[in-house]
Design an enzyme around this catalytic site. Structure first.
Site, PDB file in Angstrom:
ATOM      1  CG  ASN A  10      -1.867   1.286   1.559  1.00  0.00           C
ATOM      2  OD1 ASN A  10      -1.744   2.037   0.558  1.00  0.00           O
ATOM      3  ND2 ASN A  10      -2.320   1.320   2.466  1.00  0.00           N
ATOM      4  CD1 TRP A  11       3.247   0.849  -2.816  1.00  0.00           C
ATOM      5  CD2 TRP A  11       3.462   1.943  -4.739  1.00  0.00           C
ATOM      6  NE1 TRP A  11       4.025   0.133  -3.955  1.00  0.00           N
ATOM      7  CE2 TRP A  11       4.210   1.142  -5.024  1.00  0.00           C
ATOM      8  CE3 TRP A  11       3.643   3.199  -5.741  1.00  0.00           C
ATOM      9  CZ2 TRP A  11       4.701   0.866  -6.235  1.00  0.00           C
ATOM     10  CZ3 TRP A  11       4.014   2.797  -7.003  1.00  0.00           C
ATOM     11  CH2 TRP A  11       4.763   1.539  -6.992  1.00  0.00           C
ATOM     12  CE  LYS A  12      -0.184   3.199   4.972  1.00  0.00           C
ATOM     13  NZ  LYS A  12      -0.105   3.201   6.163  1.00  0.00           N
ATOM     14  CG  HIS A  99      -5.667   2.012   5.439  1.00  0.00           C
ATOM     15  ND1 HIS A  99      -5.328   2.707   5.986  1.00  0.00           N
ATOM     16  CD2 HIS A  99      -4.800   1.019   4.977  1.00  0.00           C
ATOM     17  CE1 HIS A  99      -4.251   2.593   6.660  1.00  0.00           C
ATOM     18  NE2 HIS A  99      -3.841   1.413   5.834  1.00  0.00           N
ATOM     19  CD  GLU A 101      -2.863   5.330   6.765  1.00  0.00           C
ATOM     20  OE1 GLU A 101      -2.926   5.501   5.424  1.00  0.00           O
ATOM     21  OE2 GLU A 101      -2.089   4.964   7.435  1.00  0.00           O
ATOM     22  CD  GLU A 171      -3.374  -2.551   7.287  1.00  0.00           C
ATOM     23  OE1 GLU A 171      -2.130  -2.734   6.515  1.00  0.00           O
ATOM     24  OE2 GLU A 171      -3.838  -1.379   6.991  1.00  0.00           O
ATOM     25  N   GLY A 177       2.555   2.432  10.767  1.00  0.00           N
ATOM     26  CA  GLY A 177       3.745   3.615  10.653  1.00  0.00           C
ATOM     27  C   GLY A 177       4.154   3.983  11.917  1.00  0.00           C
ATOM     28  CB  SER A 217       5.469  -1.762  11.870  1.00  0.00           C
ATOM     29  OG  SER A 217       5.025  -0.446  12.190  1.00  0.00           O
ATOM     30  N   GLY A 238       3.050  -1.107   4.272  1.00  0.00           N
ATOM     31  CA  GLY A 238       3.247   0.493   3.972  1.00  0.00           C
ATOM     32  C   GLY A 238       4.391   0.782   3.636  1.00  0.00           C
ATOM     33  N   GLY A 239       5.347   1.377   4.640  1.00  0.00           N
ATOM     34  CA  GLY A 239       6.679   1.840   4.487  1.00  0.00           C
ATOM     35  C   GLY A 239       7.700   0.923   3.759  1.00  0.00           C
TER      36      GLY A 239
HETATM   37  P1  13P Z   1       3.150   0.339   7.714  1.00  0.00           P
HETATM   38  O1  13P Z   1       3.726  -0.985   7.168  1.00  0.00           O
HETATM   39  O2  13P Z   1       3.809   1.717   7.056  1.00  0.00           O
HETATM   40  O3  13P Z   1       2.998   0.243   9.277  1.00  0.00           O
HETATM   41  O4  13P Z   1       1.654   0.573   7.051  1.00  0.00           O
HETATM   42  C1  13P Z   1       0.786  -0.519   7.235  1.00  0.00           C
HETATM   43  C2  13P Z   1      -0.371  -0.190   6.418  1.00  0.00           C
HETATM   44  O5  13P Z   1      -1.128   0.802   6.811  1.00  0.00           O
HETATM   45  C3  13P Z   1      -0.720  -0.933   5.079  1.00  0.00           C
HETATM   46  O6  13P Z   1      -1.955  -0.845   4.652  1.00  0.00           O
END
Ligand code: 13P
Length: 255
Positions: A10-12, A99, A101, A171, A177, A217, A238-239
């Site tokens: 997920n590149w956000k 998600h 977010e 999640e 994050g 994470s 994510g990251g």
């Molecule tokens: P991180 O891997 O940056 O914690 O993000 C997870 C995430 O929200 C994937 O959708």
């Protein structure tokens, strides 16, 4: 039942088109394993979907692309929104919905997630349905109840034949994050409860066939312990999905 593992990035809200093309090329060039052993999906911002898809098509690597959001109407006066047919036409196979977010910053509700899931399935796309608790919910001891209620709400009115096309991503909000990963035991406990909920809704056989991912994470240092758990079938990253070497290591860990 052995479920095929899945690694989804997920590149956000990261990567311009130029940057997305470079990252997509790096991922396809750096992976040296057998693609068939793991379903790999990248979910970049809307504008990057077609460019990323084109890179993978050109390189003939079986990486699928997915969106990070969708609206449930097919077309019309919904300024700023993107529909299922629009995603489908550009080669999108998956779409993340619910998600934390989007729930937290943009007010997405369980009902919205359910409408999006139904629209995606009706239009031939596969939902990656996110769920997860806040630290407050966890500290109050309500995690399983909260997460399973999210799962039930997301699947309301969806039958087993459609549900098996979906992936659920657990999640925990406090792990996203933050560098604070859920322990394998914590993640397994919730992923098992999710699978039991899916079994209640759709029967044991369907639940057994559905993939439940962990996200929060996840990185090359902790992936092995997490995916060794019986009910964790891969990751939503994510990251660590924003750099080709770490994303490739995560894919390799699944093989
Ligand atoms: P991180 O891997 O940056 O914690 O993000 C997870 C995430 O929200 C994937 O959708």
């Amino acid at each position: 039942m052995t479920r095929k593992p899945m690694m989804a990035g997920n590149w956000k809200m990261n990567k311009t088109v130029g940057e997305a093309v470079v990252l997509a090329q790096d991922i396809s060039n750096q992976f040296k394993g057998t693609w068939e052993a793991c379903d790999v999906v990248v979910c970049p911002p809307f504008v990057d979907l077609k460019p990323a898809y084109t890179v993978f098509e050109f390189d003939r690597v079986p990486i699928s692309v997915g969106a990070q959001n969708v609206y449930w109407e097919e077309s019309g006066a919904y300024t700023g929104e993107i529909s299922v047919p629009m995603l489908k036409e550009i080669g999108c196979e998956w779409c993340i919905i619910g998600h934390s977010e989007r729930r937290g910053y943009f007010g997405e509700t369980n009902e919205d997630v359910n409408k999006k899931a139904k629209a995606l399935l009706a239009g031939g796309l596969k939902p990656i349905i996110c769920c997860g608790e806040s630290l407050e919910v966890r500290d109050a001891g309500d995690t399983l109840e909260f997460v399973c209620a999210q799962v039930r709400a997301a699947f309301a009115g969806i039958d087993a034949a459609q549900a098996v096309k979906c992936v659920v991503a657990y999640e925990p909000i406090w792990a996203i994050g933050t560098g604070r990963t859920a322990t394998p035991e914590q993640a397994q406990e919730v992923c098992l409860a999710i699978r039991e909920t899916l079994a209640e809704l759709f029967g044991a056989e369907s639940a057994d066939a559905m993939r439940v991912l962990y996200g929060g994470s996840m990185n090359p240092g902790n992936v092995d312990m997490l995916i060794a758990q019986p009910d964790i079938d891969g990751g939503l990253i994510g990251g660590a999905a924003l750099k080709a070497p770490s994303f490739v290591q995560l894919i390799e860990a699944c093989i």
